[in-house]
Motif scaffolding. Structure first.
Motif, PDB file in Angstrom:
ATOM      1  N   GLY A 127       1.867   7.098  -6.708  1.00  0.00           N
ATOM      2  CA  GLY A 127       0.650   7.789  -7.114  1.00  0.00           C
ATOM      3  C   GLY A 127      -0.359   6.868  -7.749  1.00  0.00           C
ATOM      4  O   GLY A 127      -1.132   7.289  -8.611  1.00  0.00           O
ATOM      5  N   LYS A 144       0.832  -1.203   0.000  1.00  0.00           N
ATOM      6  CA  LYS A 144       0.000   0.000   0.000  1.00  0.00           C
ATOM      7  C   LYS A 144       0.868   1.255   0.000  1.00  0.00           C
ATOM      8  O   LYS A 144       0.582   2.233  -0.717  1.00  0.00           O
ATOM      9  CB  LYS A 144      -0.908  -0.026   1.227  1.00  0.00           C
ATOM     10  CG  LYS A 144      -1.930   1.106   1.270  1.00  0.00           C
ATOM     11  CD  LYS A 144      -2.737   1.073   2.553  1.00  0.00           C
ATOM     12  CE  LYS A 144      -3.479  -0.247   2.695  1.00  0.00           C
ATOM     13  NZ  LYS A 144      -4.301  -0.268   3.946  1.00  0.00           N
ATOM     14  N   ILE A 187       2.802  12.879  -4.482  1.00  0.00           N
ATOM     15  CA  ILE A 187       3.733  12.214  -3.566  1.00  0.00           C
ATOM     16  C   ILE A 187       5.016  11.758  -4.272  1.00  0.00           C
ATOM     17  O   ILE A 187       6.102  11.898  -3.703  1.00  0.00           O
ATOM     18  CB  ILE A 187       3.030  11.035  -2.861  1.00  0.00           C
ATOM     19  CG1 ILE A 187       1.873  11.548  -2.008  1.00  0.00           C
ATOM     20  CG2 ILE A 187       4.019  10.255  -1.992  1.00  0.00           C
ATOM     21  CD1 ILE A 187       1.123  10.469  -1.266  1.00  0.00           C
ATOM     22  N   TYR A 240       1.076   4.345  -2.903  1.00  0.00           N
ATOM     23  CA  TYR A 240       0.984   5.781  -2.625  1.00  0.00           C
ATOM     24  C   TYR A 240       2.224   6.505  -3.155  1.00  0.00           C
ATOM     25  O   TYR A 240       2.127   7.612  -3.697  1.00  0.00           O
ATOM     26  CB  TYR A 240       0.841   6.025  -1.129  1.00  0.00           C
ATOM     27  CG  TYR A 240      -0.590   6.012  -0.645  1.00  0.00           C
ATOM     28  CD1 TYR A 240      -1.367   7.161  -0.721  1.00  0.00           C
ATOM     29  CD2 TYR A 240      -1.164   4.862  -0.116  1.00  0.00           C
ATOM     30  CE1 TYR A 240      -2.690   7.159  -0.282  1.00  0.00           C
ATOM     31  CE2 TYR A 240      -2.480   4.848   0.326  1.00  0.00           C
ATOM     32  CZ  TYR A 240      -3.232   5.997   0.244  1.00  0.00           C
ATOM     33  OH  TYR A 240      -4.533   6.000   0.664  1.00  0.00           O
ATOM     34  N   GLN A 243      -2.444   4.751  -5.763  1.00  0.00           N
ATOM     35  CA  GLN A 243      -3.261   4.223  -4.677  1.00  0.00           C
ATOM     36  C   GLN A 243      -4.716   4.061  -5.112  1.00  0.00           C
ATOM     37  O   GLN A 243      -5.174   4.678  -6.073  1.00  0.00           O
ATOM     38  CB  GLN A 243      -3.181   5.141  -3.450  1.00  0.00           C
ATOM     39  CG  GLN A 243      -3.850   6.495  -3.622  1.00  0.00           C
ATOM     40  CD  GLN A 243      -2.928   7.539  -4.195  1.00  0.00           C
ATOM     41  OE1 GLN A 243      -1.944   7.219  -4.844  1.00  0.00           O
ATOM     42  NE2 GLN A 243      -3.250   8.796  -3.954  1.00  0.00           N
ATOM     43  N   PRO A 246      -5.576   9.638  -9.520  1.00  0.00           N
ATOM     44  CA  PRO A 246      -4.835  10.339  -8.458  1.00  0.00           C
ATOM     45  C   PRO A 246      -3.816  11.322  -9.046  1.00  0.00           C
ATOM     46  O   PRO A 246      -3.148  11.026 -10.039  1.00  0.00           O
ATOM     47  CB  PRO A 246      -4.128   9.213  -7.695  1.00  0.00           C
ATOM     48  CG  PRO A 246      -4.885   7.976  -8.044  1.00  0.00           C
ATOM     49  CD  PRO A 246      -5.394   8.180  -9.433  1.00  0.00           C
TER      50      PRO A 246
END
Length: 248
Positions: free
Chosen positions: A63, A56, A93, A60, A65, A89
């Motif tokens: 990008g 997970k 990040i 993230y 997620q 998304p």
């Protein structure tokens, strides 16, 4: 009497060394590790929990997620037909991950080896005492060289430190024994042969995204010292309460 929550599956640690060297004792330890990581009364085992968490976090960091929780927040009683939104998304990040990883990589360092054996320490001390002697008798040595043409210096006078602080820097930065230079070269050749620069980039990325990184060093008769990257999702380690693993 209430049953303790923490269960220990490992055999006793106070048995004799002879028993610890036996096959049966090793098998008990291996089964205890297997029970601790791969068998659990709860829904997910410790290994599966780590694997899912790291997966997970990596999603993230890329990008990628899941957007389901955003849909749940914006939906009206589970109905999205009134919304016309792009659920892709925004890759914010990954940019910051790259900034942190590059910042860690810029903190470069060089390997420095210092001999700690009695012979090496005595040799370093002898050299330092000779430099101190030349520093203390500098005026007399210059006079003898100018008037009588006699060189009383034990070291190169042009490279002599002038103060105690310069002497300490000289001993740290300039003075090197042959065995120390050979050790530094051997370690650097070992790292280059294992492409450690590429492994370090993966370690920096894991530290930034997962908060943990690992490598494994193998010693084989055919290949010598081999450094391998270890995916933290596949890592099995002893119980620890420290994020630095200093209590195991």
């Amino acid at each position: 009497m209430a049953e303790s929550v923490i269960k220990s599956y490992f055999p006793s640690q106070v048995v004799s060394d002879a028993e610890k060297l036996s096959y049966d004792y090793g098998l008990k330890v291996a089964k205890a590790i297997e029970t601790e990581w791969f068998f659990d009364d709860r829904r997910h085992t410790r290994y599966e929990a780590n694997f899912n968490d790291f997966h997970k976090l990596r999603l993230y960091a890329r990008g990628e997620q899941s957007v389901q929780k955003y849909k749940d927040e914006l939906s009206i009683n589970g109905d999205l037909s009134y919304l016309n939104l792009d659920w892709t998304p925004v890759p914010i990040i990954p940019k910051f991950v790259d900034i942190v990883v590059n910042g860690i990589a810029e903190r470069a360092y060089d390997i420095k080896a210092y001999s700690q054996d009695p012979y090496g320490v005595a040799k370093r001390t002898q050299y330092m005492e000779s430099v101190l002697g030349d520093m203390a008798t500098k005026e007399m040595n210059d006079f003898a060289a100018q008037e009588f043409g006699i060189n009383l210096y034990q070291n190169d006078p042009e490279k002599l430190p002038e103060t105690q602080e310069e002497l300490e820097l000289h001993m740290q930065l300039t003075y090197k024994q042959a065995v120390e230079i050979a050790e530094e070269q051997a370690i650097n050749v070992l790292l280059e042969g294992n492409n450690y620069d590429l492994i370090k980039k993966r370690l920096y990325h894991d530290i930034t995204v997962l908060g943990i990184a690992a490598v494994k060093t193998n010693f084989t008769t055919s290949e010598g010292v081999v450094i391998d990257y270890v995916d933290p999702a596949d890592l099995v380690y002893s119980y620890t309460e420290s994020p630095y693993f200093d209590d195991i």
